[in-house]
Design an enzyme around this catalytic site. Sequence first.
Site, PDB file in Angstrom:
ATOM      1  CG  ASP A 248      -1.953  -1.104   1.176  1.00 28.15           C
ATOM      2  OD1 ASP A 248      -2.313  -1.539   0.065  1.00 28.15           O
ATOM      3  OD2 ASP A 248      -2.399  -1.537   2.255  1.00 28.15           O
ATOM      4  CB  SER A 278       6.453   0.927   4.815  1.00 24.84           C
ATOM      5  OG  SER A 278       6.435  -0.223   3.993  1.00 24.84           O
TER       6      SER A 278
END
Length: 305
Positions: A248, A278
């Site tokens: 994402d 991330s």
Amino acid sequence: MITVFGSINIDLVCRTSHLPRPGETVPGSDYQLIPGGKGANQALAARRAGASVRMVGAVGADDMAAIALGELEKDGVDLGALVRRGPTTGMAIITVDDEAENTIVLSPGANARLTAADLASNPPGAGDTLLLQMEVPFAESLAAARAARAAGARVLLSIAPFLPIERAALAEVDIILVNETEAADLARHLGLEAGAGGPETVATLSKALGKTVIATLGSEGAVASADGAEILVPALPVVPVDTTGAGDTFAGVLAALLDQGESLETALQFAAVAGSLSCTQAGAQPSFPRRSAIEAALNGPSSNA
């Protein structure tokens, strides 16, 4: 402007030494409630990369809604098109093991009640970007894509989680985003040879569909195929803590850079590095890097980008 039409969830996350096998009970950590959902995740990642972002999604009448929207509100994502439908906000039940791998069970809640009509009051216009995923009813996403393309907007579809999509539906999309496994699944579903690896499969899909196809390749980076040309960019070497939300992050940052007018290659470089960053923190939304951190990693001595 980026409009994200998609899911808003709460992630209920528990860490354990190994993922349970069928019928097995394993001890876990204290659970965490973390804002999530692929739509909200991608909206937040795009916003932290510097884009103007509108979130079109649905939450329930429960107390979880406030938690689900917390990070979006704090970072200034436009929630003016948000709707409240039904009793429950969507929830993803996530288990993460010591190798940073995860399993996810998804309860859709209000996400199942989102409709393309919710986009009609403030639709994307010419030069805007519409970002879609697969956690709200696909027929509604497809209707949103048709309207956006008719208005001159760019449409990106993240086929995650993977669901079989017919070739005709993909005609409404400009850019298709997948991971390596999803690329192979899509190729097989369309009756195409999956190829020996991600880049070959992406090239096959792009040629067959006449679309830009982009796949994340984990620690190998990402690859894009468009008009017969291939772009391959490396990931940033990191020690992963939790891979939840990496895809994402990639999708949101890619959309942000493209919406800001950057080239596909530059957008891929930023997105690949952001996805790597991330993975270095636990949880999805708390781990999403800001534009300054992405640029520092790209320019730093440890970057291969």
